[in-house]
Every structure is written in structure tokens, then in C-alpha cells.
Design a protein around this motif. Sequence first.
Motif, PDB file in Angstrom:
ATOM      1  N   ARG A  71       0.820  -1.218   0.000  1.00  0.00           N
ATOM      2  CA  ARG A  71       0.000   0.000   0.000  1.00  0.00           C
ATOM      3  C   ARG A  71       0.856   1.271   0.000  1.00  0.00           C
ATOM      4  N   GLU A  72       1.953   1.273   0.732  1.00  0.00           N
ATOM      5  CA  GLU A  72       2.810   2.460   0.782  1.00  0.00           C
ATOM      6  C   GLU A  72       3.397   2.776  -0.586  1.00  0.00           C
ATOM      7  N   MET A  73       3.830   1.758  -1.299  1.00  0.00           N
ATOM      8  CA  MET A  73       4.383   1.979  -2.630  1.00  0.00           C
ATOM      9  C   MET A  73       3.298   2.492  -3.573  1.00  0.00           C
ATOM     10  N   PHE A  74       2.093   1.921  -3.471  1.00  0.00           N
ATOM     11  CA  PHE A  74       1.002   2.374  -4.333  1.00  0.00           C
ATOM     12  C   PHE A  74       0.638   3.820  -4.036  1.00  0.00           C
ATOM     13  N   SER A  75       0.557   4.171  -2.768  1.00  0.00           N
ATOM     14  CA  SER A  75       0.236   5.542  -2.387  1.00  0.00           C
ATOM     15  C   SER A  75       1.285   6.517  -2.924  1.00  0.00           C
ATOM     16  N   ALA A  76       2.562   6.135  -2.832  1.00  0.00           N
ATOM     17  CA  ALA A  76       3.637   6.988  -3.341  1.00  0.00           C
ATOM     18  C   ALA A  76       3.541   7.155  -4.850  1.00  0.00           C
ATOM     19  N   LEU A  77       3.198   6.066  -5.558  1.00  0.00           N
ATOM     20  CA  LEU A  77       3.037   6.147  -7.012  1.00  0.00           C
ATOM     21  C   LEU A  77       1.894   7.086  -7.381  1.00  0.00           C
ATOM     22  N   CYS A  78       0.783   6.965  -6.686  1.00  0.00           N
ATOM     23  CA  CYS A  78      -0.354   7.852  -6.955  1.00  0.00           C
ATOM     24  C   CYS A  78       0.015   9.311  -6.699  1.00  0.00           C
ATOM     25  N   ASP A  79       0.652   9.574  -5.560  1.00  0.00           N
ATOM     26  CA  ASP A  79       1.017  10.952  -5.205  1.00  0.00           C
ATOM     27  C   ASP A  79       1.999  11.535  -6.218  1.00  0.00           C
ATOM     28  N   GLY A  80       3.000  10.747  -6.600  1.00  0.00           N
ATOM     29  CA  GLY A  80       3.988  11.250  -7.542  1.00  0.00           C
ATOM     30  C   GLY A  80       3.395  11.511  -8.915  1.00  0.00           C
ATOM     31  N   PHE A  81       2.600  10.573  -9.404  1.00  0.00           N
ATOM     32  CA  PHE A  81       2.005  10.715 -10.735  1.00  0.00           C
ATOM     33  C   PHE A  81       1.038  11.902 -10.775  1.00  0.00           C
ATOM     34  N   LEU A  82       0.175  12.000  -9.772  1.00  0.00           N
ATOM     35  CA  LEU A  82      -0.818  13.078  -9.754  1.00  0.00           C
ATOM     36  C   LEU A  82      -0.188  14.442  -9.515  1.00  0.00           C
ATOM     37  N   SER A  83       0.987  14.488  -8.897  1.00  0.00           N
ATOM     38  CA  SER A  83       1.640  15.776  -8.673  1.00  0.00           C
ATOM     39  C   SER A  83       1.989  16.465  -9.986  1.00  0.00           C
ATOM     40  N   GLU A  84       2.112  15.686 -11.065  1.00  0.00           N
ATOM     41  CA  GLU A  84       2.443  16.259 -12.371  1.00  0.00           C
ATOM     42  C   GLU A  84       1.319  16.102 -13.390  1.00  0.00           C
ATOM     43  N   ALA A  85       0.569  15.010 -13.322  1.00  0.00           N
ATOM     44  CA  ALA A  85      -0.410  14.708 -14.373  1.00  0.00           C
ATOM     45  C   ALA A  85      -1.838  15.074 -13.990  1.00  0.00           C
ATOM     46  N   ASP A  86      -2.053  15.492 -12.753  1.00  0.00           N
ATOM     47  CA  ASP A  86      -3.408  15.686 -12.242  1.00  0.00           C
ATOM     48  C   ASP A  86      -4.256  16.601 -13.124  1.00  0.00           C
ATOM     49  N   SER A  87      -3.687  17.687 -13.620  1.00  0.00           N
ATOM     50  CA  SER A  87      -4.480  18.707 -14.308  1.00  0.00           C
ATOM     51  C   SER A  87      -5.032  18.246 -15.648  1.00  0.00           C
ATOM     52  N   HIS A  88      -4.401  17.249 -16.276  1.00  0.00           N
ATOM     53  CA  HIS A  88      -4.890  16.847 -17.596  1.00  0.00           C
ATOM     54  C   HIS A  88      -5.654  15.516 -17.579  1.00  0.00           C
ATOM     55  N   LEU A  89      -5.814  14.906 -16.421  1.00  0.00           N
ATOM     56  CA  LEU A  89      -6.536  13.639 -16.350  1.00  0.00           C
ATOM     57  C   LEU A  89      -8.047  13.864 -16.252  1.00  0.00           C
ATOM     58  N   THR A  90      -8.810  12.963 -16.830  1.00  0.00           N
ATOM     59  CA  THR A  90     -10.268  13.017 -16.727  1.00  0.00           C
ATOM     60  C   THR A  90     -10.707  12.390 -15.406  1.00  0.00           C
ATOM     61  N   PRO A  91     -11.964  12.618 -14.981  1.00  0.00           N
ATOM     62  CA  PRO A  91     -12.449  11.966 -13.756  1.00  0.00           C
ATOM     63  C   PRO A  91     -12.335  10.450 -13.809  1.00  0.00           C
ATOM     64  N   ALA A  92     -12.561   9.854 -14.984  1.00  0.00           N
ATOM     65  CA  ALA A  92     -12.457   8.398 -15.099  1.00  0.00           C
ATOM     66  C   ALA A  92     -11.016   7.934 -14.887  1.00  0.00           C
ATOM     67  N   GLU A  93     -10.058   8.695 -15.413  1.00  0.00           N
ATOM     68  CA  GLU A  93      -8.652   8.320 -15.218  1.00  0.00           C
ATOM     69  C   GLU A  93      -8.272   8.403 -13.741  1.00  0.00           C
ATOM     70  N   HIS A  94      -8.763   9.410 -13.036  1.00  0.00           N
ATOM     71  CA  HIS A  94      -8.541   9.498 -11.593  1.00  0.00           C
ATOM     72  C   HIS A  94      -9.107   8.273 -10.879  1.00  0.00           C
ATOM     73  N   LYS A  95     -10.327   7.934 -11.219  1.00  0.00           N
ATOM     74  CA  LYS A  95     -11.026   6.859 -10.525  1.00  0.00           C
ATOM     75  C   LYS A  95     -10.401   5.498 -10.792  1.00  0.00           C
ATOM     76  N   LEU A  96      -9.770   5.337 -11.957  1.00  0.00           N
ATOM     77  CA  LEU A  96      -9.302   4.018 -12.390  1.00  0.00           C
ATOM     78  C   LEU A  96      -7.786   3.833 -12.251  1.00  0.00           C
ATOM     79  N   LEU A  97      -7.147   4.581 -11.373  1.00  0.00           N
ATOM     80  CA  LEU A  97      -5.700   4.410 -11.179  1.00  0.00           C
ATOM     81  C   LEU A  97      -5.377   2.976 -10.754  1.00  0.00           C
ATOM     82  N   ARG A  98      -6.089   2.474  -9.767  1.00  0.00           N
ATOM     83  CA  ARG A  98      -5.853   1.093  -9.336  1.00  0.00           C
ATOM     84  C   ARG A  98      -6.163   0.117 -10.471  1.00  0.00           C
TER      85      ARG A  98
END
Length: 358
Positions: free
Chosen positions: A277-304
Motif C-alpha cells: 500500500r505504501e508503494m502504491f500511495s507513493a506512485l499515486c502521489d507522484g504521478f498526480l503531482s504532475e499529471a493531475d491537471s490533464h486527467l479526466t475523472p475516469a482516469e482518476h477513478k481508475l488508477l488502481r
Amino acid sequence: MNPVSTSELAALFDCFIPNAGPASFEQLKGGHINLTYKVRLASGAQYILQAVNANVFPNVTGLMENVFRISAHLEKKLSTMDPDPNALRFLRFVPPARQSASLSDDKWYWRVYHFIDGVVTRTEAKSPAEAYTAAKAFGRFQSLLADLPEPRLNETIPNFHNTRRRFEALEKAISDDICGRAAGVREEIAGIRALRDAALEVQCAYEAGLMPERTVHNDAKFSNILLDSNDGHAVCIIDLDTCMPGLSLHDFGDLVRSMVCFAPEDEKDVTKIRANREMFSALCDGFLSEADSHLTPAEHKLLRAGGVCMTSEVAVRMLTDYLQGDTYFRIAYPEHNLVRARSQMTLARSILDDLPIV
């Protein structure tokens, strides 16, 4: 490929940078597909001279059009931004100064790009901090390419991450059973079939118009990042040969597949395979820190779901290859692809069961 002499390497390099003067050539080991040399000139300038394997990438012309366009776009984008010594850089390719028959044939295609000094590569992320760094770099890479102008990049490997077709190929391999192995892997077949709906969730969302096609790397993993040898920050994304149209979650899913479990992908003891879980949380935080603004709601919801998709897809490909006689993936022993398929199937199930929806 037969060994290439120093004189042949010098002649090849001269097609890109004529009259560069004396040069030394050092072969860089580690890659399984391309042939790579570091070139050092008397002036101190360094380059990479590389032969691309045309058996793996049959549309090498389209591949090179892609990487030149990506490189030029990144250079243009980064030149307009505030200078930051820790900012992501890019591979700078050198176009040939003159054409020669020796630059390409039906097996190899030669190219040159600038060497980046003071960096290292590693095969695995060992901590959440390193997972964050990797995901941030790939999120940044996607963001920088989000406005790549038309036309669409060449699809150099058609249907590379078409999950539905991967499952269809598995069903055909089961039906054909050319090696008589299907009866012995009924449990694995059932396990992978049970993952099918979850594995297809990303593709179904795309087909429903809930997320766009994007320019993505298609082989997002820790070893495809150059890291600063002093502080470990991500310097550059490399191995752009698979860059082409795809889905954002394919790249994120590859990061999840390759980093949330510390056991190797061919671990025989599946009790050791568990998504962290810690590795997954870090991956989500790192990816969203740069890609968050251009992702759609579905892309946010379907990270896992991206992680389930890509891990299941690899399991499907490994089991398909096992049933077909191990003709694609290199194996170290007769059951190797079957072991890999079990491992990846177990990891996909753990991602689905043990990780949260973001």
C-alpha cells in the motif's frame, strides 16, 4: 549481430557528425534488444551510437519519426520554462548529416543521440520515495506531451496494449493447445479468466469515451529513468522506442505492476507476492503531482484499475506464450513462463483486493 569493428563504428558515426576527429567506442551492456555504444571524442563531447533491432520494431522509420517529434516538442516546451537544475530533461537525437547504405538494413537501424553524464540507472525502486520519484517523472513526461501537435504518432506496434485482444489470443492458444499443455494449467486458466472483467475496465472506459487516447511511453518502469548519481532525482525518461498513442493508465499501470511488489516477477512462492500500500500511495502521489491537471475523472477513478489491467495483461501474455511453446519470451527453464504467469496473476489479484481506489 556480429561484432562491429572500430573502423565500421567510426564510419557510421561520421554519417551523423562528419569530421569529428578521433573517437573511442565503448559498448554498453545490459540491453536485450538494441546494440549500444558510448562515443567519446577528443574534444570531450560524448554521444550514444545505437543500432535499433528492426526484428522487434519492423516500422523503424515510423519509430524514428516518433522519437524525433517527441524530442523536438520537449525541447520547445522546456525552453520556455523557468530553468530548474532538477527539471526533467530529454533525449537529444542527432539527425544524419548524410545518408549511407550502412545506416540501415533489414535487421538494424543506426542512430545517434547526446550522452547525458552524471546519471545512473537501476532496475528496481526500493522505497516509497523512489516510487514517488519515478511516478512523478512519468507524470511530468505525459504532461509535457499532452499538447503534442497533430498528426497522431505512428503506431509502431499495433494493439500493443489492447487488453481485449490479449485475452482473445489466450483463448485461441487454449483452444489450439498446440503443445498439449492446457490440461495441466486449468487452475491458472481459471484464475486469469476470473480477472478478465477487472482487467478490461480501463479499455471499456476508453471505448465508452470516458478517457482520451494520449501520447504515452508504453514501457513505464524504474529502469527507464536516468537518475542523478548524487541525489537520485529523475533526470530523463529514456527508451522512447515504444512511445506512441495509448492510454495514460497503461503507463501508470506499468508503474504499479513493476513497483508495488518487492518479489521478482518470476517468484515461485506466490505467498510472497503482495501489493504494498505504501508503494502504491507513493506512485499515486507522484504521478498526480504532475499529471493531475490533464486527467479526466475516469482516469482518476481508475488508477488502481490501471495496475490490474497491466499486471493481468502480462500474466495473459506469459500464459499464452507457455501454451504456444515459449516462442516469444526468453526462458531460463521449461516452466519459466508458467511461473511468471502465476506470479503476475497473483499480483493482479492482490492489487484488486488489497489496494484502495484512489
